[in-house]
Design an enzyme around this catalytic site. Structure first.
Site, PDB file in Angstrom:
ATOM      1  N   VAL A  17       0.832  -1.203   0.000  1.00 58.30           N
ATOM      2  CA  VAL A  17       0.000   0.000   0.000  1.00 58.30           C
ATOM      3  C   VAL A  17       0.866   1.253   0.000  1.00 58.30           C
ATOM      4  O   VAL A  17       0.662   2.168  -0.803  1.00 58.30           O
ATOM      5  CB  VAL A  17      -0.955   0.011   1.208  1.00 58.30           C
ATOM      6  CG1 VAL A  17      -1.786   1.301   1.214  1.00 58.30           C
ATOM      7  CG2 VAL A  17      -1.875  -1.197   1.185  1.00 58.30           C
ATOM      8  N   ALA A  46       9.779   6.570   5.586  1.00 55.59           N
ATOM      9  CA  ALA A  46      10.496   5.878   6.660  1.00 55.59           C
ATOM     10  C   ALA A  46      10.290   4.374   6.538  1.00 55.59           C
ATOM     11  O   ALA A  46       9.154   3.892   6.465  1.00 55.59           O
ATOM     12  CB  ALA A  46      10.002   6.368   8.018  1.00 55.59           C
ATOM     13  N   LYS A 106      -6.061  -0.844  11.426  1.00 50.25           N
ATOM     14  CA  LYS A 106      -7.271  -1.240  12.160  1.00 50.25           C
ATOM     15  C   LYS A 106      -6.948  -1.797  13.534  1.00 50.25           C
ATOM     16  O   LYS A 106      -7.689  -1.569  14.495  1.00 50.25           O
ATOM     17  CB  LYS A 106      -8.062  -2.253  11.347  1.00 50.25           C
ATOM     18  CG  LYS A 106      -7.264  -3.483  10.949  1.00 50.25           C
ATOM     19  CD  LYS A 106      -8.009  -4.362   9.987  1.00 50.25           C
ATOM     20  CE  LYS A 106      -7.128  -5.496   9.493  1.00 50.25           C
ATOM     21  NZ  LYS A 106      -6.011  -5.049   8.638  1.00 50.25           N
ATOM     22  N   GLU A 130      -9.948   6.116   6.669  1.00 52.17           N
ATOM     23  CA  GLU A 130     -10.845   5.475   5.702  1.00 52.17           C
ATOM     24  C   GLU A 130     -10.340   4.096   5.286  1.00 52.17           C
ATOM     25  O   GLU A 130     -11.130   3.179   5.054  1.00 52.17           O
ATOM     26  CB  GLU A 130     -11.000   6.365   4.468  1.00 52.17           C
ATOM     27  CG  GLU A 130     -12.015   5.863   3.456  1.00 52.17           C
ATOM     28  CD  GLU A 130     -13.432   5.849   4.016  1.00 52.17           C
ATOM     29  OE1 GLU A 130     -13.968   4.746   4.230  1.00 52.17           O
ATOM     30  OE2 GLU A 130     -14.000   6.933   4.239  1.00 52.17           O
ATOM     31  N   ILE A 137     -13.462   0.676  -0.309  1.00 48.83           N
ATOM     32  CA  ILE A 137     -14.863   1.071  -0.116  1.00 48.83           C
ATOM     33  C   ILE A 137     -14.932   2.313   0.765  1.00 48.83           C
ATOM     34  O   ILE A 137     -14.397   2.306   1.883  1.00 48.83           O
ATOM     35  CB  ILE A 137     -15.659  -0.065   0.559  1.00 48.83           C
ATOM     36  CG1 ILE A 137     -15.598  -1.330  -0.277  1.00 48.83           C
ATOM     37  CG2 ILE A 137     -17.105   0.357   0.786  1.00 48.83           C
ATOM     38  CD1 ILE A 137     -16.212  -2.535   0.421  1.00 48.83           C
ATOM     39  N   GLY A 188      -2.882 -15.750  -3.309  1.00 49.63           N
ATOM     40  CA  GLY A 188      -2.425 -14.581  -2.575  1.00 49.63           C
ATOM     41  C   GLY A 188      -3.490 -13.896  -1.750  1.00 49.63           C
ATOM     42  O   GLY A 188      -3.250 -12.814  -1.196  1.00 49.63           O
ATOM     43  N   GLU A 191      -2.777 -15.137   3.917  1.00 53.37           N
ATOM     44  CA  GLU A 191      -1.391 -15.071   4.371  1.00 53.37           C
ATOM     45  C   GLU A 191      -0.867 -16.484   4.662  1.00 53.37           C
ATOM     46  O   GLU A 191      -1.646 -17.445   4.791  1.00 53.37           O
ATOM     47  CB  GLU A 191      -1.295 -14.226   5.643  1.00 53.37           C
ATOM     48  CG  GLU A 191      -1.811 -12.804   5.495  1.00 53.37           C
ATOM     49  CD  GLU A 191      -0.871 -11.925   4.683  1.00 53.37           C
ATOM     50  OE1 GLU A 191       0.297 -12.315   4.482  1.00 53.37           O
ATOM     51  OE2 GLU A 191      -1.315 -10.851   4.248  1.00 53.37           O
ATOM     52  N   LYS A 206     -12.431  -4.529  12.867  1.00 51.85           N
ATOM     53  CA  LYS A 206     -13.206  -3.637  12.008  1.00 51.85           C
ATOM     54  C   LYS A 206     -14.608  -3.420  12.568  1.00 51.85           C
ATOM     55  O   LYS A 206     -15.159  -2.320  12.469  1.00 51.85           O
ATOM     56  CB  LYS A 206     -13.257  -4.209  10.604  1.00 51.85           C
ATOM     57  CG  LYS A 206     -11.890  -4.257   9.926  1.00 51.85           C
ATOM     58  CD  LYS A 206     -11.918  -5.035   8.629  1.00 51.85           C
ATOM     59  CE  LYS A 206     -10.539  -5.074   7.980  1.00 51.85           C
ATOM     60  NZ  LYS A 206     -10.513  -5.922   6.772  1.00 51.85           N
ATOM     61  N   GLY A 309      -5.890  -5.005  -1.301  1.00 51.31           N
ATOM     62  CA  GLY A 309      -5.096  -4.760  -2.500  1.00 51.31           C
ATOM     63  C   GLY A 309      -4.341  -3.457  -2.390  1.00 51.31           C
ATOM     64  O   GLY A 309      -4.861  -2.469  -1.861  1.00 51.31           O
TER      65      GLY A 309
END
Length: 437
Positions: A17, A46, A106, A130, A137, A188, A191, A206, A309
């Site tokens: 990400v 970092a 989260k 978000e 979403i 994928g 994990e 969540k 993703g």
């Protein structure tokens, strides 16, 4: 050419990400400046290892191992390293220095959210998140802003892509749990250690965030009831299909009234559930996420899309970066999180729902009456009974699938416990709640 002021953006973490966020900031700098009214300057990234291979090629001079120095010189800090520490320390440092913070963490928000929101309010900064729920979403901002004047009664969420993929494979492809998990791993979606997903920990974090936001009440993750999907069998999925249901791992956040005291409270729970194939959530396939909201004025709303993703989650992060940058341009303090309702968080035994219970019982006269007596004795009304026996009838057992009317979780749980100890019951094969009705 328009001259823009410059806002310094510090990025913590360059994983799938983080690297996408950095790439988008660099690639779309002019376009973002026009939207914001200020130029977003990526002042540094970092990381633990500046020489590590990244998903996206980025200028090497941006990388540093000194996160603290990068933070104190920034206007906006994007935390994407995950985990509790040092993420909590870095976010606290950023807020204390007056920077706005964007995070997708989260786990951190579920455990330390209230103290970080309090710190942001004290210094007039803003904490955006978000990307913490639902990936791409948009769900946090609609709950916090768009529905702030409404009363949200219930949220049903498919908020973990790995478990939805596994359950969908079991339903669509007929795979058993182990094979579906292997498929998810190979593609994928899971994990190497899938425990956080398949045991419901990710979804519970969540759920706590969504419940806190929707009901203006602090709901710690420790108050979220959690069950995973490892006990779901191919037989459960097939039985559900025949009855017109699909099995989904749901995060359920709802307002409820304690039947004993009459006090309104909130409940947050995560567990496998049967969802009617006519419900919009039944059509959520693969690794996608969806959040279904029931509000008094707005009615039923559903937010659907990619739940994970790198580039998808980066979209949510960049949306928060733009919001933070606009706030800097316009000026004014950050908007505090609302916990004004301060409703009590009620335990799992306070909820009401319907059950579908599958039993293996002795195939002899009077057994059905005994089973019905157990339900009746606990105040649970039976809605329907399905009975089947092996084709050759050789083992002397039958399978009973019993659907109940709505009853309290406490009464339903007591019923199942009594059934498990009953002489004619050979085994309790599955117990699933019916939700979304």
């Amino acid at each position: 050419m328009i001259e823009y002021r410059t806002l310094r953006v510090a990025l913590l973490g360059a994983g799938s990400v983080g690297s996408r966020v950095a790439s988008l900031l660099l690639e779309h700098g002019d376009e973002l400046a026009a939207r914001v009214g200020a130029r977003l300057h990526l002042s540094g990234i970092a990381v633990r290892d500046t020489a590590a291979v990244r998903d996206v090629a980025l200028p090497q001079e941006l990388f540093t191992t000194d996160a603290r120095e990068l933070i104190v010189g920034a206007d906006i800090v994007v935390e994407l390293i995950g985990g509790i520490e040092p993420a909590r320390e870095y976010i606290a440092l950023a807020l204390a220095s007056g920077a706005d913070v964007i995070t997708g963490n989260k786990a951190l928000l579920a455990t330390h959210g209230p103290e970080l929101f309090d710190l942001a309010e004290q210094v007039g900064a803003q904490l955006y998140y978000e990307a913490a729920v639902g990936g791409a979403i948009p769900i946090i901002r609609p709950l916090r802003d768009s529905l702030a004047g409404d009363r949200v009664d219930r949220i049903l969420g498919i908020v973990n892509g790995t478990t939805n993929f596994i359950l969908d494979r079991m339903d669509v492809a007929g795979e058993d749990f182990d094979d579906a998990l292997a498929t998810a791993t190979a593609l994928g979606y899971a994990e190497a250690d899938p425990t956080g997903d398949i045991e419901g920990f990710d979804a519970a974090q969540k759920a706590g965030i969504l419940a806190s936001l929707a009901f203006h009440t602090t709901v710690p993750v420790t108050a979220v009831h959690r069950e995973g999907i490892t006990g779901i069998t191919a037989a459960d999925v097939e039985s559900a299909r025949k009855a017109g249901y699909v099995v989904k791992l749901l995060a359920i956040c709802e307002r409820i009234v304690d039947a004993d005291t009459g006090v309104e409270g909130v409940s947050a729970r995560v567990h496998p559930a049967l969802v009617s194939r006519q419900h919009p959530l039944a059509a959520v396939h693969g690794a996608n996420n969806a959040v279904f909201i029931e509000a008094q004025a707005a009615g039923s709303l559903m937010f659907y899309g990619a739940g994970a993703g790198g580039v998808e989650t980066a979209s949510a992060v960049l949306g928060d970066v733009v919001s933070a940058a606009r706030r800097h341009v316009v000026g004014g303090p950050g908007v505090a999180e609302s916990t004004s309702a301060n409703l009590p968080v009620l335990g799992m035994d306070r909820i009401t729902t319907r059950y579908r219970v599958t039993l293996q019982v002795l195939d002899r006269p009077g057994v059905l009456a005994q089973i019905a007596g157990v339900f009746s004795g606990h105040g649970v009304s039976v809605e329907q009974v399905e009975q089947s026996v092996p084709e050759d009838g050789s083992d002397g057992t039958a399978t009973l699938v019993i659907g109940t009317h709505r009853a309290s979780e406490a009464d339903l749980s007591a019923t199942v416990a009594t059934l498990a100890a009953s002489e004619p019951v050979q085994s309790v094969q599955s117990v699933l709640r019916i939700e979304g009705e």
